[in-house]
Design a protein around this motif. Sequence first.
Motif, mmCIF file in Angstrom:
data_model
loop_
_atom_site.group_PDB
_atom_site.id
_atom_site.type_symbol
_atom_site.label_atom_id
_atom_site.label_comp_id
_atom_site.label_asym_id
_atom_site.label_seq_id
_atom_site.Cartn_x
_atom_site.Cartn_y
_atom_site.Cartn_z
ATOM 1 N N ALA A 20 0.833 -1.200 0.000
ATOM 2 C CA ALA A 20 0.000 0.000 0.000
ATOM 3 C C ALA A 20 0.872 1.256 0.000
ATOM 4 N N PRO A 21 0.416 2.318 -0.666
ATOM 5 C CA PRO A 21 1.148 3.584 -0.621
ATOM 6 C C PRO A 21 0.997 4.253 0.736
ATOM 7 N N ASP A 22 1.668 5.381 0.915
ATOM 8 C CA ASP A 22 1.558 6.109 2.170
ATOM 9 C C ASP A 22 0.120 6.568 2.405
ATOM 10 N N THR A 23 -0.201 6.806 3.669
ATOM 11 C CA THR A 23 -1.537 7.273 4.030
ATOM 12 C C THR A 23 -1.857 8.586 3.328
ATOM 13 N N VAL A 24 -3.058 8.664 2.775
ATOM 14 C CA VAL A 24 -3.481 9.851 2.031
ATOM 15 C C VAL A 24 -4.011 10.903 3.006
ATOM 16 N N PRO A 25 -3.564 12.153 2.901
ATOM 17 C CA PRO A 25 -4.080 13.203 3.791
ATOM 18 C C PRO A 25 -5.586 13.407 3.625
ATOM 19 N N ASP A 26 -6.208 13.884 4.676
ATOM 20 C CA ASP A 26 -7.653 14.139 4.626
ATOM 21 C C ASP A 26 -8.001 15.178 3.571
ATOM 22 N N ARG A 27 -9.169 14.974 2.951
ATOM 23 C CA ARG A 27 -9.775 15.996 2.115
ATOM 24 C C ARG A 27 -11.218 16.136 2.567
ATOM 25 N N PRO A 28 -11.675 17.318 2.903
ATOM 26 C CA PRO A 28 -13.052 17.488 3.413
ATOM 27 C C PRO A 28 -14.075 16.857 2.471
ATOM 28 N N GLY A 29 -14.925 16.022 3.043
ATOM 29 C CA GLY A 29 -15.992 15.413 2.274
ATOM 30 C C GLY A 29 -15.581 14.239 1.410
ATOM 31 N N ALA A 30 -14.323 13.792 1.497
ATOM 32 C CA ALA A 30 -13.860 12.699 0.633
ATOM 33 C C ALA A 30 -13.416 11.468 1.411
ATOM 34 N N THR A 31 -13.398 11.532 2.736
ATOM 35 C CA THR A 31 -12.905 10.417 3.545
ATOM 36 C C THR A 31 -13.868 9.235 3.496
ATOM 37 N N VAL A 32 -13.305 8.023 3.503
ATOM 38 C CA VAL A 32 -14.093 6.795 3.551
ATOM 39 C C VAL A 32 -13.768 6.065 4.851
ATOM 40 N N VAL A 33 -14.783 5.702 5.613
ATOM 41 C CA VAL A 33 -14.627 4.947 6.856
ATOM 42 C C VAL A 33 -14.832 3.464 6.549
ATOM 43 N N LEU A 34 -13.869 2.642 6.969
ATOM 44 C CA LEU A 34 -13.945 1.197 6.786
ATOM 45 C C LEU A 34 -13.984 0.530 8.150
ATOM 46 N N ALA A 35 -14.974 -0.321 8.366
ATOM 47 C CA ALA A 35 -15.083 -0.995 9.653
ATOM 48 C C ALA A 35 -15.835 -2.305 9.495
ATOM 49 N N CYS A 36 -15.453 -3.285 10.312
ATOM 50 C CA CYS A 36 -16.246 -4.503 10.414
ATOM 51 C C CYS A 36 -17.452 -4.237 11.306
ATOM 52 N N ALA A 37 -18.522 -4.960 11.049
ATOM 53 C CA ALA A 37 -19.697 -4.855 11.907
ATOM 54 C C ALA A 37 -19.338 -5.340 13.310
ATOM 55 N N PRO A 38 -20.073 -4.886 14.330
ATOM 56 C CA PRO A 38 -19.816 -5.364 15.694
ATOM 57 C C PRO A 38 -19.842 -6.895 15.757
ATOM 58 N N GLY A 39 -18.823 -7.466 16.404
ATOM 59 C CA GLY A 39 -18.729 -8.910 16.517
ATOM 60 C C GLY A 39 -18.060 -9.588 15.341
ATOM 61 N N GLU A 40 -17.679 -8.822 14.313
ATOM 62 C CA GLU A 40 -17.037 -9.380 13.117
ATOM 63 C C GLU A 40 -15.539 -9.108 13.155
ATOM 64 N N ASN A 41 -14.736 -10.169 12.989
ATOM 65 C CA ASN A 41 -13.281 -10.029 13.108
ATOM 66 C C ASN A 41 -12.526 -10.286 11.815
ATOM 67 N N HIS A 42 -13.199 -10.566 10.723
ATOM 68 C CA HIS A 42 -12.537 -10.817 9.446
ATOM 69 C C HIS A 42 -12.250 -9.480 8.761
ATOM 70 N N THR A 43 -10.993 -9.122 8.667
ATOM 71 C CA THR A 43 -10.629 -7.782 8.192
ATOM 72 C C THR A 43 -9.921 -7.746 6.844
ATOM 73 N N LEU A 44 -9.503 -8.890 6.288
ATOM 74 C CA LEU A 44 -8.660 -8.872 5.098
ATOM 75 C C LEU A 44 -9.301 -8.138 3.926
ATOM 76 N N ALA A 45 -10.587 -8.340 3.707
ATOM 77 C CA ALA A 45 -11.247 -7.675 2.578
ATOM 78 C C ALA A 45 -11.219 -6.163 2.734
#
Length: 330
Positions: free
Chosen positions: A198-223
Motif C-alpha cells: 500500500a502507498p503512504d496514508t493519504v491526507p484528509d480531504r473534506p468530504g472525501a474520507t471513507v470509513v472502513l469498519a467490520c460490523a460489531p462482533g465481526e473479526n474478518h478484516t482482510l477484505a
Amino acid sequence: MSESREAEGTGAAVPGGGLTTGEVARRLGVAPTTVRTWDHRYGLGPARRHTGGRHRRWTPEDVARLERMCALTATGIPPAEAARLARETPAPDARSAPEARPRPALTPSSRAGSGLRLGDARQECKGIARAALRLDAAALDRLLLDAIRDHGLIAAWTEVIVPTLQAVGRKWETSGERYVEVEHFLSWHVSGALRRAAPDTVPDRPGATVVLACAPGENHTLALEVLSAALAERGIPVRMFGGALPVESLIAAVRRTGPAAVALWAQSRTTASRPLAQHVASMEWGVRGARRSPLVLTLGPGWTGRPAPGTARPHGLADTVQALEGLASR
C-alpha cells in the motif's frame, strides 16, 4: 553474475524449451536455493544439465518429480525419504505436464501441496498454497508481493489471493480441523503483504474520507485491508477501524470524520445488522440547509439476502473501488 545465474534469478525460460531453476522455484513456491539443495543433496536435478555448456534445463518430468517432493514434505515426511519416494514414483505423461512460459494467465492447477483443490486458477496460486502448507514465511512473502506487483492489487486479490484463501479454508473444513494453522499463517502474511504494497496514508480531504469498519462482533478484516490499500492507490483518504468495532464507537467515528462513505463488512449473517446500517445511513452533519449523510456500503457475504434500505451493495472489490472513487471525486 554469469548469464546462466542471471537467467535463473529472473525466472526466465531458457530459449529452446525447458525451465530455469528460478522459474521452477516460482512454480513450486520455494526458494531457488531449495531447488539447488534438492539437486545436490538428493539427486533431484534436471535430467539434461546444460545446453551448450551454459544453462540448466528442467523438463516437465523434472518439475513433476519436484512437485512430488513438495507434496510429500508438506505432509511431514523427512526430506531424504520424500526424495527417495519422489525418485521412485513414475512421472506422469509429459504431454499433460505444464509447458514452459514466463508468466501464465489462467492455467489449470487442480491440486497443490497436500491436496488443496484450486480448480482453474492462476499458476501463482499453486506456489502460494504450497508455501503456506510448508509454513515457509520467506517464500510466502515473496510470492504474495510478486503477485501484487505483476498483476496489480485488485487482480492479485481477486484472481490469486482469494482463490488460495478459499482453497485453504475448504481444506481445514474437510480435514477434521487440521490445517487451521495454515489458514491463520496465510491470512497473516496476506495482511502483511497488503500493508507493504500500500502507498503512504493519504491526507484528509473534506468530504472525501471513507470509513472502513467490520460490523460489531465481526473479526474478518482482510477484505477491508485490501480495499483500504486500493483506495490509497487512488488518492482517497481512508479511516480504517478494523474488526469488531462496537456500535457506539462506529457512530462516534462517523460523527467525528463526516465521511463521504462508510463501508461495513460482515462475513456472516449473525454480524450483519440491518438496523445499524440504516442508522448510519440516516446520520447527518453540516450547517442547516446543506446537511450531508454518508453513503453506506454493505460488504461481505453476511449481507447476502439481507438488503438494508438506503444502503448500497456493490459486487466485488473492483465495483466497490469504482463506486467510492466516483463518490470521492465529486
